[in-house]
Enzyme design. Sequence first.
Site, PDB file in Angstrom:
ATOM      1  N   MET A  45       0.846  -1.199   0.000  1.00  0.00           N
ATOM      2  CA  MET A  45       0.000   0.000   0.000  1.00  0.00           C
ATOM      3  C   MET A  45       0.883   1.252   0.000  1.00  0.00           C
ATOM      4  SD  MET A  45      -3.416  -1.017   2.054  1.00  0.00           S
ATOM      5  CE  MET A  45      -2.798  -0.793   3.694  1.00  0.00           C
ATOM      6  N   HIS A 101       9.255  -3.606   3.677  1.00  0.00           N
ATOM      7  CA  HIS A 101       8.822  -3.817   2.283  1.00  0.00           C
ATOM      8  C   HIS A 101      10.023  -4.109   1.381  1.00  0.00           C
ATOM      9  CE1 HIS A 101       5.544  -0.996   3.716  1.00  0.00           C
ATOM     10  NE2 HIS A 101       4.832  -1.984   3.207  1.00  0.00           N
ATOM     11  N   ASP A 116       2.140  -9.470   9.272  1.00  0.00           N
ATOM     12  CA  ASP A 116       0.689  -9.634   9.138  1.00  0.00           C
ATOM     13  C   ASP A 116       0.401 -11.127   9.060  1.00  0.00           C
ATOM     14  OD1 ASP A 116      -0.125  -6.781   8.884  1.00  0.00           O
ATOM     15  OD2 ASP A 116       1.250  -6.874   7.197  1.00  0.00           O
ATOM     16  N   LEU A 142       6.716   2.950   1.767  1.00  0.00           N
ATOM     17  CA  LEU A 142       7.572   1.779   1.961  1.00  0.00           C
ATOM     18  C   LEU A 142       8.660   2.005   3.002  1.00  0.00           C
ATOM     19  CD1 LEU A 142       7.978   0.697  -1.774  1.00  0.00           C
ATOM     20  CD2 LEU A 142       6.160   0.124  -0.148  1.00  0.00           C
ATOM     21  N   SER A 171       6.417  -0.756  10.515  1.00  0.00           N
ATOM     22  CA  SER A 171       5.071  -0.625   9.984  1.00  0.00           C
ATOM     23  C   SER A 171       4.879   0.809   9.522  1.00  0.00           C
ATOM     24  CB  SER A 171       4.049  -0.930  11.099  1.00  0.00           C
ATOM     25  OG  SER A 171       2.775  -0.438  10.746  1.00  0.00           O
TER      26      SER A 171
HETATM   27  O1  PAF Z   1      -0.267  -5.809   3.641  1.00  0.00           O
HETATM   28  C1  PAF Z   1      -0.654  -4.903   2.859  1.00  0.00           C
HETATM   29  O2  PAF Z   1       0.036  -3.911   2.622  1.00  0.00           O
HETATM   30  C2  PAF Z   1      -2.012  -5.014   2.212  1.00  0.00           C
HETATM   31  O3  PAF Z   1      -2.922  -5.626   3.068  1.00  0.00           O
HETATM   32  C3  PAF Z   1      -1.978  -5.733   0.850  1.00  0.00           C
HETATM   33  C4  PAF Z   1      -1.505  -7.166   0.977  1.00  0.00           C
HETATM   34  C5  PAF Z   1      -1.054  -4.969  -0.106  1.00  0.00           C
HETATM   35  C6  PAF Z   1      -3.379  -5.758   0.228  1.00  0.00           C
HETATM   36  O4  PAF Z   1      -3.885  -4.472   0.059  1.00  0.00           O
END
Ligand code: PAF
Length: 282
Positions: free
Chosen positions: A30, A37, A152, A33, A187
Amino acid sequence: MITTESINVIREQVRAWRIKGETVAFVPTMGNLHLGHITLVKEARSRADHVIASIFVNPMQFGQNEDLDAYPKTLIDDQQALIAAGAELLFTPTPAIIYPKGMDVQTFVEVPLISDQLCGESRPGHFRGVATIVCKLFNIVQPDIAVFGQKDFQQLLVIKTMVEDLSMPIEIVGVETIREASGLAMSSRNGYLTSAQKQQAAVLKQTLDKMANELCSGKQINEVIKAAQQVIASAGFRNDYLDIRHAKSFNKALSSDNELVILVAAYMGDTRLIDNLVVRLN
Ligand code: PAF
């Protein structure tokens, strides 16, 4: 790296790579970053010939009172970080491209049972939104591999279950949580914390470690949870949930289980943080 909001551009590029027999790994995000990420992108890079990332703040997975509008947008920085990590294609669709008829009349994907628990109970509809967007992105990108963070943990299980249940030919890879020096899991939501709150928030990981030690030394599951709830509350958190589950089935942990996951969600001020720790008992 090419950045595009076009589904066709993504499909054409992937088709060209496939014709040459080359593999594709995908990292959906999303945006905003951080090192967590980037670690996913590097893992993707090590596993396939090409890496595609996506940035889409998916409205379907946000509840009405959640931080959709405030979600930080840092496209230029994100692009630079993705290039440095080895991504070649970045998909940045708009909501109108993903949900052209509107979200209310959109076909959705729902993974039963697991989606209604813990994060799913606190955030009704959240995992339906996650499963639906990840399924759509998988259909657009058609990767061989997709990489997600283990931070997550429940989301990863939802996605693995969806892929298995719907026979999607995609390998799902989970990557270990990247943490600040204090132990706080990285996060995008950490950006909402003051530096004092960030320091206090390190208690979450300390508590998970303490719980893991107690489980290893044979302390009763309920007692472990009860003691930890008090520690988290005294550190200034408002508890959302703290639970111990079987790491594979996600059922409530039994004293006979030896592969466990401790999961926590708690509010520091208005910011909801989650973390988890997998514990293997001998
Ligand atoms: O973990 C995330 O950033 C979001 O839940 C994802 C997997 C990109 C789906 O929108």
